[in-house]
Design a protein around this motif. Structure first.
Motif, mmCIF file in Angstrom:
data_model
loop_
_atom_site.group_PDB
_atom_site.id
_atom_site.type_symbol
_atom_site.label_atom_id
_atom_site.label_comp_id
_atom_site.label_asym_id
_atom_site.label_seq_id
_atom_site.Cartn_x
_atom_site.Cartn_y
_atom_site.Cartn_z
ATOM 1 N N GLY A 215 0.807 -1.210 0.000
ATOM 2 C CA GLY A 215 0.000 0.000 0.000
ATOM 3 C C GLY A 215 0.843 1.263 0.000
ATOM 4 O O GLY A 215 0.603 2.189 -0.782
ATOM 5 N N VAL A 216 1.854 1.298 0.873
ATOM 6 C CA VAL A 216 2.727 2.471 0.930
ATOM 7 C C VAL A 216 3.501 2.620 -0.377
ATOM 8 O O VAL A 216 3.634 3.720 -0.925
ATOM 9 C CB VAL A 216 3.694 2.358 2.126
ATOM 10 C CG1 VAL A 216 4.717 3.488 2.101
ATOM 11 C CG2 VAL A 216 2.917 2.389 3.436
ATOM 12 N N GLY A 217 4.007 1.493 -0.885
ATOM 13 C CA GLY A 217 4.770 1.542 -2.141
ATOM 14 C C GLY A 217 3.926 2.014 -3.305
ATOM 15 O O GLY A 217 4.400 2.793 -4.148
ATOM 16 N N ALA A 218 2.666 1.566 -3.389
ATOM 17 C CA ALA A 218 1.792 1.983 -4.487
ATOM 18 C C ALA A 218 1.549 3.490 -4.445
ATOM 19 O O ALA A 218 1.587 4.166 -5.482
ATOM 20 C CB ALA A 218 0.465 1.229 -4.416
ATOM 21 N N MET A 219 1.322 4.023 -3.234
ATOM 22 C CA MET A 219 1.086 5.457 -3.118
ATOM 23 C C MET A 219 2.346 6.256 -3.477
ATOM 24 O O MET A 219 2.274 7.249 -4.209
ATOM 25 C CB MET A 219 0.648 5.796 -1.693
ATOM 26 C CG MET A 219 -0.695 5.202 -1.304
ATOM 27 S SD MET A 219 -2.054 5.760 -2.367
ATOM 28 C CE MET A 219 -2.080 7.498 -1.982
ATOM 29 N N LEU A 220 3.503 5.819 -2.989
ATOM 30 C CA LEU A 220 4.734 6.549 -3.286
ATOM 31 C C LEU A 220 5.076 6.474 -4.772
ATOM 32 O O LEU A 220 5.541 7.453 -5.365
ATOM 33 C CB LEU A 220 5.879 5.997 -2.444
ATOM 34 C CG LEU A 220 5.777 6.257 -0.929
ATOM 35 C CD1 LEU A 220 6.953 5.618 -0.200
ATOM 36 C CD2 LEU A 220 5.708 7.739 -0.631
ATOM 37 N N LEU A 221 4.850 5.313 -5.392
ATOM 38 C CA LEU A 221 5.099 5.190 -6.826
ATOM 39 C C LEU A 221 4.149 6.081 -7.618
ATOM 40 O O LEU A 221 4.535 6.660 -8.641
ATOM 41 C CB LEU A 221 4.949 3.737 -7.264
ATOM 42 C CG LEU A 221 6.072 2.778 -6.855
ATOM 43 C CD1 LEU A 221 5.712 1.338 -7.228
ATOM 44 C CD2 LEU A 221 7.391 3.166 -7.519
ATOM 45 N N ARG A 222 2.911 6.184 -7.141
ATOM 46 C CA ARG A 222 1.938 7.046 -7.809
ATOM 47 C C ARG A 222 2.386 8.507 -7.740
ATOM 48 O O ARG A 222 2.332 9.246 -8.730
ATOM 49 C CB ARG A 222 0.566 6.883 -7.147
ATOM 50 C CG ARG A 222 -0.534 7.749 -7.751
ATOM 51 C CD ARG A 222 -0.776 7.424 -9.202
ATOM 52 N NE ARG A 222 -2.029 7.969 -9.683
ATOM 53 C CZ ARG A 222 -2.389 7.994 -10.949
ATOM 54 N NH1 ARG A 222 -1.567 7.528 -11.876
ATOM 55 N NH2 ARG A 222 -3.553 8.483 -11.315
ATOM 56 N N PHE A 223 2.844 8.936 -6.561
ATOM 57 C CA PHE A 223 3.327 10.305 -6.416
ATOM 58 C C PHE A 223 4.535 10.549 -7.329
ATOM 59 O O PHE A 223 4.648 11.610 -7.953
ATOM 60 C CB PHE A 223 3.710 10.577 -4.961
ATOM 61 C CG PHE A 223 2.525 10.712 -4.043
ATOM 62 C CD1 PHE A 223 1.402 11.404 -4.433
ATOM 63 C CD2 PHE A 223 2.543 10.144 -2.776
ATOM 64 C CE1 PHE A 223 0.302 11.533 -3.599
ATOM 65 C CE2 PHE A 223 1.454 10.263 -1.934
ATOM 66 C CZ PHE A 223 0.329 10.956 -2.339
ATOM 67 N N ALA A 224 5.444 9.573 -7.373
ATOM 68 C CA ALA A 224 6.635 9.730 -8.214
ATOM 69 C C ALA A 224 6.258 9.784 -9.688
ATOM 70 O O ALA A 224 6.801 10.591 -10.458
ATOM 71 C CB ALA A 224 7.606 8.570 -7.966
ATOM 72 N N GLN A 225 5.302 8.939 -10.106
ATOM 73 C CA GLN A 225 4.860 8.957 -11.499
ATOM 74 C C GLN A 225 4.240 10.297 -11.857
ATOM 75 O O GLN A 225 4.518 10.864 -12.924
ATOM 76 C CB GLN A 225 3.848 7.833 -11.729
ATOM 77 C CG GLN A 225 3.366 7.734 -13.164
ATOM 78 C CD GLN A 225 2.218 6.760 -13.318
ATOM 79 O OE1 GLN A 225 1.210 6.844 -12.622
ATOM 80 N NE2 GLN A 225 2.371 5.802 -14.214
ATOM 81 N N ASN A 226 3.412 10.840 -10.958
ATOM 82 C CA ASN A 226 2.805 12.142 -11.216
ATOM 83 C C ASN A 226 3.862 13.242 -11.292
ATOM 84 O O ASN A 226 3.785 14.141 -12.136
ATOM 85 C CB ASN A 226 1.791 12.474 -10.122
ATOM 86 C CG ASN A 226 0.564 11.588 -10.175
ATOM 87 O OD1 ASN A 226 0.244 11.015 -11.209
ATOM 88 N ND2 ASN A 226 -0.123 11.463 -9.054
ATOM 89 N N TYR A 227 4.846 13.172 -10.395
ATOM 90 C CA TYR A 227 5.857 14.222 -10.340
ATOM 91 C C TYR A 227 6.633 14.323 -11.648
ATOM 92 O O TYR A 227 6.964 15.423 -12.095
ATOM 93 C CB TYR A 227 6.812 13.945 -9.181
ATOM 94 C CG TYR A 227 7.842 15.032 -8.972
ATOM 95 C CD1 TYR A 227 7.518 16.202 -8.291
ATOM 96 C CD2 TYR A 227 9.131 14.899 -9.464
ATOM 97 C CE1 TYR A 227 8.451 17.210 -8.106
ATOM 98 C CE2 TYR A 227 10.076 15.899 -9.286
ATOM 99 C CZ TYR A 227 9.735 17.044 -8.600
ATOM 100 O OH TYR A 227 10.669 18.034 -8.428
#
Length: 402
Positions: free
Chosen positions: A32-44
């Motif tokens: 869960g934490v990894g999915a959210m952080l990857l999502r933020f990184a992809q958006n950035y």
């Protein structure tokens, strides 16, 4: 060898069940934490869809209880545009990029409803000022003054939601969702598409692209404004001196208007700091979890070795080598970890199948891989030192204690 490891694990099924459960929950949280952080990184790292460099935000406010006539406001904007160093000036609505102001709603075309969509008012200079990238059609121009329906420019994602594979230019859509109880839309709620731009991310550096529509502001109308939001594109390298000139220019027209000039990069940095707080908190939670799992696994493995000294001594007495004992413990831990990870993967696989949280399937796959890698890495590090201790147990000492 694998069959023997499964037999050893089954003989200690209660202790290993606790390990598998701990690994399972650790995997789920890391996923869960990894999915959210990857999502933020992809958006950035995704394209923003517009340019923030050398763009300033100018906020003009009338005196309390008063309003600004539009002709007088247009005269102010013409004088600001005439200043040396100013390239473009655009009047728009108050929901500027990287501010906490939003205006959104839904739109309808035939049997399709749009997702929630950001609404902006914009004049004919807005695209050049903000640096929007046109994909189809054009931006607003003077010939739109005579159009029956209000001209709009939409983003690519809104185009796909409303029109699919159909041509979008010239199509007319309406405000609001389809509802039999709603009255028929009037001319003021009908919009004609004249252009399509790239998707934009106007909330924060870490937010995804949001469907957006820009509605044309009619020039020289009779509207009286309480507050006007203006975007100003300046030449590169301009600093506080030009900001002061802009403020003086606005004050020169009327002493009763207040002015604030702020760079869009400053707004962006401020919003980034605000958004980074929960992201850092999320990362700290993940790091704290990893530390607790590592300490827990290390303690459990250490305890298991102390409880199995007789078994280790007997195996050494029968000819097992130290490295063989070490690899046995590492192998047991690998099998236990695999069982816990497999249970976690079965649960995590439901998220892309159900389309939860609207994330791309490949993002979930990456998060699953990252969580599995971290779990295996943690268990390998935690099992390495206890396995070395087990390999160093002398058979005579272990058997004498028994």
């Amino acid at each position: 060898m694998l069959r023997h490891l499964f037999k050893l694990i089954w003989n200690r099924k209660r202790a290993n069940l606790l390990l598998i459960t701990e690994i399972f929950f650790s995997f789920v949280v890391l996923f869960g934490v990894g999915a959210m952080l990857l999502r933020f990184a992809q958006n950035y790292y995704s394209p923003r869809g517009f340019q923030t460099e050398s763009v300033w935000r100018l906020t003009i406010a009338a005196k309390q209880g008063e309003k600004m006539p539009r002709p007088e406001l247009d005269d102010v904007l013409r004088q600001v545009k005439a200043l040396p160093g100013v390239r473009h000036v655009a009047l728009t609505s108050g929901n500027l990029p990287f501010t906490f102001s939003t205006m959104n709603g839904f739109y309808h075309y035939k049997n399709r409803d749009s997702p929630i969509t950001n609404n902006y008012d914009a004049d004919d200079s807005y695209a050049n000022t903000l640096g929007l990238h046109l994909r189809e059609g054009r931006w607003f121009r003077a010939s739109d003054d005579a159009t029956k329906h209000r001209p709009v420019v939409i983003t690519q994602d809104l185009r796909e939601a409303l029109f699919g594979q159909e041509p979008a230019l010239g199509k007319i859509f309406t405000w609001g969702k389809a509802n039999e109880k709603s009255p028929a839309p009037g001319p003021e709620d009908e919009y004609q598409v004249v252009g399509v731009v790239e998707n934009v991310r106007t909330d924060t550096d870490f937010s995804p692209a949001a469907p957006s529509v820009w509605k044309r502001l009619i020039p020289y109308d009779t509207t009286h404004w309480e507050t006007a939001s203006v975007l100003v594109r300046v030449a590169p390298g301009q600093a506080g001196l030009l900001q002061e000139k802009i403020a003086r220019t606005v004050a020169g027209v009327t002493r009763q208007w207040t002015t604030e000039v702020r760079t869009m990069e400053a707004d962006r940095a401020n919003m980034r700091k605000y958004t980074l707080t929960p992201i850092i908190g999320l990362a700290l939670v993940g790091g704290f979890l990893i530390l607790n799992v590592a300490l827990g696994l290390f303690g459990v493995l250490w305890y298991n070795i102390s409880q199995r000294r007789a078994e280790i001594g007997l195996r050494r007495a029968l000819g097992a080598t130290g490295p063989g004992i070490s690899w046995q413990f590492l192998g047991e831990m690998s099998v236990v970890t695999t069982l816990g990870v497999l249970l976690g993967v079965l649960l995590a696989a439901q998220f892309p199948l159900l389309g939860a949280f609207g994330m791309p399937p490949m993002l979930y796959v990456s998060a699953i891989g990252l969580a599995a890698l971290l779990v295996y890495l943690i268990t390998a590090v935690c099992a390495w030192h206890p396995s070395r201790l087990a390999a160093g147990i002398h058979p005579a000492v272990a058997l004498r204690e028994e």
